[in-house]
Design an enzyme around this catalytic site. Structure first.
Site, short mmCIF file in Angstrom:
data_model
loop_
_atom_site.label_atom_id
_atom_site.label_comp_id
_atom_site.label_asym_id
_atom_site.label_seq_id
_atom_site.Cartn_x
_atom_site.Cartn_y
_atom_site.Cartn_z
N HIS A 27 29.95 33.51 -47.86
CA HIS A 27 31.16 34.38 -48.59
C HIS A 27 32.20 34.23 -48.21
CE1 HIS A 27 28.73 35.95 -51.88
NE2 HIS A 27 28.33 34.37 -51.91
N ASP A 69 14.39 16.36 -40.49
CA ASP A 69 12.97 16.83 -40.26
C ASP A 69 11.96 15.36 -39.46
OD1 ASP A 69 12.56 19.83 -40.82
OD2 ASP A 69 12.34 19.09 -42.29
N CYS A 106 17.62 11.41 -48.24
CA CYS A 106 18.92 13.15 -47.99
C CYS A 106 19.08 14.13 -47.09
CB CYS A 106 18.13 13.15 -49.46
SG CYS A 106 16.56 14.45 -48.48
N GLU A 143 9.50 12.65 -44.44
CA GLU A 143 10.01 13.42 -43.40
C GLU A 143 9.18 13.49 -41.94
OE1 GLU A 143 11.85 16.72 -45.13
OE2 GLU A 143 10.45 17.15 -46.09
C1 PEP Z 1 15.84 17.14 -44.54
O1 PEP Z 1 14.41 17.48 -43.24
O2 PEP Z 1 16.16 16.14 -43.46
C2 PEP Z 1 15.99 17.46 -45.85
C3 PEP Z 1 16.68 17.04 -46.13
O3 PEP Z 1 15.28 18.20 -45.42
P1 PEP Z 1 15.51 19.85 -45.05
O4 PEP Z 1 16.80 20.05 -44.00
O5 PEP Z 1 16.13 20.55 -46.11
O6 PEP Z 1 14.65 20.57 -44.15
MG MG Z 2 12.70 18.69 -44.71
#
Ligand code: PEP
Ligand code: MG
Length: 601
Positions: A196, A462, A509, A438
């Site tokens: 925070h 990942d 992502c 991933e």
């Molecule tokens: C990733 O693995 O790139 C992903 C977006 O998931 P997280 O970072 O939540 O494992």
């Molecule tokens: Mg991931």
């Protein structure tokens, strides 16, 4: 060898501060072991409530100040602390300690809060560990009030200049309490960018570095330092050249901020007219507003773990449906991609504790947990079906390694839709299901997965970790954790091509999309949808507007021929240098964004 004058932490609020150190030791006040006579018990309980009321007033005042200086969402941060001070159960337990053990009010309050602190700081829940600083934010002032010490922090400026304030734990209260003119920056031992206090520092525009683990004992009041909130470093007793260099980087950072301003409200469209859908990742509800403010075109990854972490029970179907509906409505007209629980690894809720595993990241996690425990997955699926009529809500599955995981989920969705229908609930009868790519297995099977999915989304964090067998959280391996390794790039290409062949949207992502060089590589590989953390949205929007996609395609083709990460980096940098000043990008690496290698020179 690392320079002993440089403390490395995590940059959580960008900007540069140069000035004298002021260490605030917000340690708990010393509480004497005191028992009280039976006749004094009521008086102690009264004292407890008087102190709690005084600190509540202080928190309300801080909330008000934050509202004026930062905004509504930021002000809400103090609600959690005010709620604790109003929590009858919590206060009741302190009262019981006073009554049953005849403890003084301060002893009882200290005892209870230390117990909570021990529990929270050892919790497997990241969220709960993050909230330890919030707990300290009430623990210290209530105890101070009880023992007759001042509850507010003040600065005695050592040199008449704004100070750089260092503390073990930066509480939201301390962040807001100190006069802005007196504080040039903050540094703390504990905390990360989602604390925070970090959120507040960013909103207030105060540079801040957290995670300075070897920090405090090397700092002395009045010592001159440079604090770089972008790169997460503190330089002790800097030379004149270092100060000059730091100012130069800060100049580039400000220039970049000015450049990014020019892209505000503009479409994420490349120089040669290629449109990119720029979405936001959302980890916590408080990030929604930032994502909307930055004009994100939907949510490309809504991590749902916050719903369960830090709680002792699992969220109900209705609670989830309400939240998903809220997000769907907020991003009306845009996709909202909700990822099913990515539990396991280091993320297990208290409500669902399991035996420790030797290799948790290769263990029982994500889709595996959900499919094995329909009592967890089913309410989430039903909540998604309830939210779907309110927007373009989709379901995304993490850690897919085999196509049957998608098939099994689809069967569960069909069954849940049927149940809801027979119950007469207003809900969708289906929902688009997408797969996260991933794992190397998923990347190799991308064609088959694409045929069964409404969309693909590449989780490069990942994917990089599992392809390179490099733990993404291991600081010692940070230099080896790079999505620019040729093996990762080959897999990315394979996935984008598979998505295109099956005519399903393929987005990225993972954090990679927030790094300008990587983002242009992704465009060159054919990716047209990216989802990045809310603070990265303006940077990526600006970057996309500078890129010439035909050039990025040539660079991507070059990267696909490369044998080493260095060759990939060189090809990408050569291309990007054609349209942006590399100094701007080096200065502009956002805090918390893991880049393939240090961007700085
Ligand atoms: C990733 O693995 O790139 C992903 C977006 O998931 P997280 O970072 O939540 O494992
Ligand atoms: Mg991931």
């Amino acid at each position: 060898m690392s320079d002993p004058r440089v403390l490395q932490g995590v940059g959580v609020s960008p900007g540069l501060a140069i000035g004298p150190v002021r260490v605030i030791v917000a340690d708990l006040p010393t509480v004497t072991r005191r028992v009280v006579a039976p006749g004094q018990v009521d008086g102690e309980i009264e004292r407890l409530h008087a102190s709690v009321a005084a600190v509540k007033e202080l928190m309300q005042d801080l909330r008000e100040r934050t509202l004026q200086r930062a905004g509504r969402e930021e002000a809400k941060i103090f609600d959690a602390q005010i709620m604790m001070l109003e929590d009858r159960d919590f206060l009741g337990e302190v009262e019981t300690l006073i009554r049953d053990n005849q403890l003084s009010a301060e002893r009882a309050f200290e005892f209870k809060t230390l117990e909570m602190r021990a529990l929270w700081s050892q919790s497997s829940s990241f969220m709960l560990r993050q909230r330890v600083a919030d707990l300290a934010g009430i623990q210290v002032p209530v105890l101070s009030h009880l023992v007759g010490k001042s509850v507010t922090a003040t600065l005695h400026d050592p040199g008449g200049r704004p100070a750089i304030v260092f503390t073990r734990e930066l509480s939201p209260g301390l962040t807001v309490q100190l006069e802005r003119e007196q504080v040039a920056g903050f540094g703390s031992v504990e905390g990360t960018r989602t604390a925070h206090a970090a959120i507040l520092a960013r909103s207030l525009g105060i540079p801040c570095v957290m995670g300075l683990v070897e920090g405090l004992d090397r700092l002395e009041d009045g010592m001159e330092v440079i604090l770089d909130g972008m790169h997460g470093i503190v330089i002790l007793e800097p030379t004149a050249e270092e100060v000059e260099e730091a100012r130069e980087w800060e100049g580039f950072r400000r220039m970049l901020a000015g450049e990014m301003e020019t892209a505000v409200g503009q479409p994420a469209e490349s120089k040669d007219g290629v449109a990119v859908a720029l979405r936001s990742n959302v980890d916590l509800p408080e990030e929604l507003e930032v994502a909307l403010e930055h004009g994100a075109e939907g949510v490309g990854l809504l991590r749902t773990e916050f719903l369960v972490l830090g709680r002792t029970d699992l969220p109900t179907e209705l609670e989830q449906a309400e939240f998903f509906t809220k997000v769907a409505k907020a991003f009306s007209g845009h996709p909202v991609i909700i990822r099913s629980y990515d539990l396991g690894g280091d993320k297990f809720p208290a409500a669902f504790r399991t035996a420790p595993e030797a290799n948790p990241f290769l263990g029982w996690r994500a889709i595996r947990v959900c499919l094995d425990h329909p009592e967890i997955f089913r309410p989430q699926i039903r909540a998604l079906l309830r939210a779907r009529p309110h927007g373009d809500v989709k379901l995304m599955l993490p850690m897919i390694t085999a196509v049957d995981e998608i098939d099994c989920t689809r069967e569960m969705v069909t069954a849940a839709a049927r149940e809801l229908q027979s119950e007469g609930v207003d809900a969708a009868d289906d929902i688009p299901i997408g797969a996260m790519i991933e794992t190397p297995a998923a990347a190799m099977m991308a064609e088959q997965i694409a045929q069964r999915s409404a969309f693909l989304s590449i989780g490069t964090n990942d994917l990089t970790q599992y392809t390179l067998a490099v733990d993404r959280g291991n600081a010692r391996l940070a230099g080896r954790f790079t999505p620019h390794h040729p093996a990762v790039i080959q897999l990315l290409k394979r996935v984008v091509d598979a998505g295109r062949a099956a005519d399903v949207e393929t987005s990225v992502c993972g954090e990679m999309a927030s790094d300008p060089r990587s983002a242009s590589l992704l465009l060159g590989l054919g990716c047209r949808v990216v989802s990045v953390s809310p603070p990265s949205v303006p940077l990526v929007r600006w970057l996309v507007r500078q890129v010439d996609v035909s050039g990025a395609e040539r660079a991507a083709a070059g990267a696909l021929q490369a044998a080493t990460t260095a060759e990939v980096d060189a090809v990408l940098e050569e291309e990007i240098a054609k349209y942006v000043d590399l100094n701007l990008l080096r200065a502009g690496r956002l805090p918390g964004v893991s880049s393939s290698a240090s961007f700085k020179g």
